[in-house]
Design an enzyme around this catalytic site. Structure first.
Site, short mmCIF file in Angstrom:
data_model
loop_
_atom_site.label_atom_id
_atom_site.label_comp_id
_atom_site.label_asym_id
_atom_site.label_seq_id
_atom_site.Cartn_x
_atom_site.Cartn_y
_atom_site.Cartn_z
N ASP A 293 0.86 -1.17 0.00
CA ASP A 293 0.00 0.00 0.00
C ASP A 293 0.91 1.24 0.00
OD1 ASP A 293 -2.14 1.73 0.01
OD2 ASP A 293 -3.18 0.77 1.66
C1 BGC Z 1 -5.07 3.26 0.26
C2 BGC Z 1 -5.34 2.20 -0.78
C3 BGC Z 1 -5.27 2.79 -2.15
C4 BGC Z 1 -3.92 3.47 -2.34
C5 BGC Z 1 -3.72 4.05 -3.72
C6 BGC Z 1 -3.81 4.07 -0.04
O1 BGC Z 1 -3.71 5.15 0.81
O2 BGC Z 1 -4.94 2.65 1.53
O3 BGC Z 1 -6.60 1.62 -0.56
O4 BGC Z 1 -5.47 1.79 -3.12
O5 BGC Z 1 -3.80 4.49 -1.39
O6 BGC Z 1 -4.52 5.13 -3.96
#
Ligand code: BGC
Length: 771
Positions: A293
């Site tokens: 993530d």
């Molecule tokens: C979130 C994810 C997301 C990623 C990309 C992160 O902060 O936890 O769910 O896919 O950002 O945008």
């Protein structure tokens, strides 16, 4: 479609040694790709990898976000130098094409893939996931995923960071809006459906995109509902309740897995080899791509398991994180780590191979312009009305709404007389779209105000007053506006707005007040300690109530709210979540009875925040609370009515249904046999409608305590007035097993209760013996 999901054998690290524990039948892993093509793919990739330098390989592990720190021009230069594996946060064909055009100037010509958070729609926004789950309608959910995939592919993208299948039992957590709620079975069904909807049988086919299930694992169980917090959980709970939805996505053939930001029993998911290798790869046979993530590798230092970013990079790679999202730790450190023998070439090759396989599966080696096509196919206007799927959005949105209360049939409203529509949310296009809807366009979104006006035409009079701001607290407004200016408050004094609303209400036959949360209050990084309607709107509601007019509440929110006053004082309440592009039309369809509400809650609504966690499939205690005989020394709170305000699976209709006693095909179930549980469901009211018949079971006595009720199946049935239908569910041994704390899976002989009803509380009961 399979109606149950089995985790299969689990390898459990209990210190040392490693225990490999046998378990119930493994579900086969579906692979869309035929064996012959897999051979061709593997040999292509092996040949390609021989040509790759170490830097080329490290480049493939780099998943970059377009943003102020990383502008498009910089990314284009990096693509020319083979330094980019994938790109996210760019969403138009011309932009993506400009990047993809750089590939031809690179030495290896390995195309990046393009991903985006398409969580509940791309251009057409569907209801938030919690709303989708409320439909309990697999067809509606499949439609939303299909349309999302088609629109995502039509923008030249190859992958969505979706579905989010974290089990969520704490409504303080803002991200409950992104998931499918508290229930393992319902979420697993939806996870499977969403992946199939996005990917079809082939993620490279026109109109399909690769799905990336998230957040593996257990992100929904953060302590106290506080964002990014610790998760600490028994193994039996983990594997019985929280893991099956991820496994269901793997069984559906999901191409990618996003690794969670949280730790699990002290080990961050990002450095957790047990989660990423032993469970995901070895046990579940996942062969796809894992991505960290956002910035999670660097986060290992803050978690306190890595001394510095360099060590963090080594830990994440060794644990099995293939791609590094947005913090380029792999780019900075892998070369040096290899030189110092802290990682091996095999570690890097394994990750690179996963990235290349995913690209092959997305069809990018066959055609780097997959989904992009030639420039002549680019839409003249990315946001053109003709690119939207309004019919589908409206149908899915109305199926997602849950009627919570309807005294004296105040709903449906008649299309005559005067209606006072009150509330800032009633006229907010941005809020109607909900969180994670960035490629959607507010201006194309139908508000409740517009939807109701369209529905009544000139048959009735619709008056509108704002009544209050969604939230007045300046510190909270500043917080919510810190990354995106999403709250724009009316500067008038609160009392002036309330007075105006009361005057408007006094002219009307009925009041429809649209109240709840701003969409940004139920999002990433938006945990709340108070999950009630904000004070500014509560003050408004009290003033409206004092007019004595019938009061209908339309709720817009991304989490269960505490609504005791509202439930006592409103005549009707309709939960509409954040319903998306066609939300206003869908709300009007339900309010005026052009659609009979059929949604059911996928999450329990508590009476007070202090009851959390409150959910359906709880274990019993040695001193259970009995509302019929409320004794002091039982498991209860003494300062509140115990139990939820609205239980899991609850939702009313404009008609009434009766459910017969449960009949069972036998009083015993043999190990390899099946038992059928049936009820007759009748529409005893005056209008046609749908309801969800829900099957729950309880393993009465087992080697560990088992939930008092576990959802095992459901069916949405549509009945004309007076129509009756038999609804039957089949149960097999595999549906009745569980993991104990040594992760031994067993369906234990003994008595099982079977419950069938239209919610989780009002049920008919029978029982049988598993032999
Ligand atoms: C979130 C994810 C997301 C990623 C990309 C992160 O902060 O936890 O769910 O896919 O950002 O945008």
């Amino acid at each position: 479609m399979k109606t149950h999901y089995v985790i299969g054998a689990v390898v459990l690290m209990l210190g040392s040694p490693l225990y490999a524990l046998a378990a119930e039948a493994q579900t086969p892993v579906s692979s869309a790709i035929p064996q012959t093509q897999i051979k061709q793919r593997d040999s292509f990739i092996a040949t390609l990898m021989k040509k790759m330098t170490l830097d080329d390989k490290i480049g493939q592990l780099n998943l970059v976000s377009v943003g102020p720190d990383n502008p498009k021009e910089k990314i284009m230069a990096d693509i020319r130098e083979d330094k980019v594996g994938g790109v996210f946060n760019t969403v138009t064909k011309p932009d993506i094409r400009r990047m993809q055009d750089q590939v031809q100037y690179s030495r290896l010509k390995i195309p990046p893939f393009y991903a985006y958070d398409v969580v509940h729609g791309q251009r057409t926004i569907f209801p938030i996931s919690l709303g989708l789950a409320s439909s309990w309608d697999m067809q509606a959910v499949a439609t939303s995923a299909r349309v999302s995939a088609e629109e995502t592919a039509a923008d030249g993208l190859n992958m969505t960071f979706s579905p989010m299948v974290d089990i969520t039992r704490d409504p303080r957590w803002g991200r409950v809006s992104e998931g499918f709620g508290e229930d393992t079975y319902l979420t697993s069904r939806l996870a499977y459906e969403m992946v199939k909807g996005y990917q079809g049988d082939d993620p490279s086919a026109p109109g399909n995109v690769m799905a990336n299930v998230k957040h593996y694992a257990l992100y929904g169980a953060v302590e106290g509902g506080r964002e990014y917090n610790t998760v600490d959980m028994s193994l039996s709970r983990m594997f019985n309740d929280y893991m099956p939805p991820y496994k269901a996505a793997v069984d559906a053939g999901v191409g990618g897995v996003m690794v969670a930001l949280n730790s699990v029993n002290g080990v961050p998911a990002t450095s957790n080899g047990w989660l990423l290798k032993d469970i995901l790869r070895d046990q579940w046979k996942f062969h796809g791509l894992t991505v960290s993530d956002h910035g999670a590798i660097g986060g290992l230092v803050k978690h306190g398991v890595a001394e510095d970013d360099r060590q963090a990079a080594a830990m994440a790679l060794k644990a099995g994180v293939d791609m590094d999202m947005a913090d380029n730790q792999y780019g900075q450190y892998l070369r040096g780590l290899l030189k110092d023998k802290l990682i091996s070439e095999q570690d890097i090759d394994r990750a690179v191979r996963d990235v290349l396989i995913a690209k092959w599966d997305m069809g990018l080696f066959a055609d780097p312009y997959r989904h992009l096509g030639p420039p002549s196919t680019d839409p003249v206007d990315t946001n053109a009305e003709s690119r939207l799927h309004r019919t589908e959005a409206r149908e899915v949105a109305r199926a997602s709404m849950v009627l919570l209360k309807n005294d004296n049939h105040v709903l449906p409203l008649q299309k005559k007389g005067t209606i006072a529509l009150i509330g800032a949310l009633a006229d907010s296009q941005r809020d109607m779209m909900g969180s994670w809807s960035a490629a959607g366009v507010s201006k194309q979104t139908i508000t409740v105000r517009k939807g109701m006006q369209d529905a009544i035409g000139d048959k009735a009079t619709l008056l509108y007053a704002r009544g209050s701001n969604i939230i007045d607290d300046p510190a909270i407004v500043t917080f919510l506006n810190s990354y995106e200016k999403q709250i724009q408050n009316d500067p008038r004094p609160a009392q002036e707005m309330i007075d105006e609303a009361v005057k408007t209400a006094e002219k009307a036959d009925v009041i429809v007040a649209v109240v709840g949360e701003a969409q940004g209050m139920a999002h990433e990084a938006s945990s709340r300690t108070d999950i009630s309607i904000p004070q500014s709107q509560k003050n408004l509601l009290k003033a409206l109530k004092a007019t004595g007019k019938p009061l209908v509440l339309v709720l817009m929110n991304g989490r269960p709210l505490t609504l005791p006053w509202e439930n006592d004082n409103a005549n009707a309440m309709l939960e509409t979540w954040f319903a998306g592009t066609e939300g206003g039309h869908a709300v009007a369809d339900v309010l005026f009875g052009d659609y009979n509400p059929s949604g059911k809650l996928p999450m329990t609504f508590p009476r007070a925040v202090g009851q959390i966690p409150l959910y359906n499939s709880v274990l019993n205690t040695g001193r259970p609370f009995n509302p019929q005989k409320p004794d002091k020394y039982t498991s209860r709170y003494f300062d509140i009515t115990n139990g939820p305000l609205f239980p899991f699976g609850y939702g009313l209709s404009y008609t009434d249904f009766s459910v017969s006693d449960v009949s069972l095909s036998s009083t015993t179930l043999a190990r390899n046999g099946a038992i059928t549980a049936s009820v007759r469901v009748k529409n005893t009211g005056k209008v046609a409608g749908a309801t969800v018949v829900q099957l729950y079971t309880q393993d009465v006595t087992a080697s560990i305590s088992r939930p008092v009720k576990e959802l095992k199946n459901f069916e949405k049935v549509y009945l004309q007035p007076g129509e009756e239908k038999q609804v039957s569910f089949t149960l097999r041994t595999a549906d009745l097993g569980f993991y104990d704390n040594q992760l031994k899976w067993a369906a234990e002989a003994g008595k099982f209760n079977v419950f069938i009803g239209l919610d989780s509380v009002n049920v008919k009961e029978n029982s049988f013996l598993l032999l």
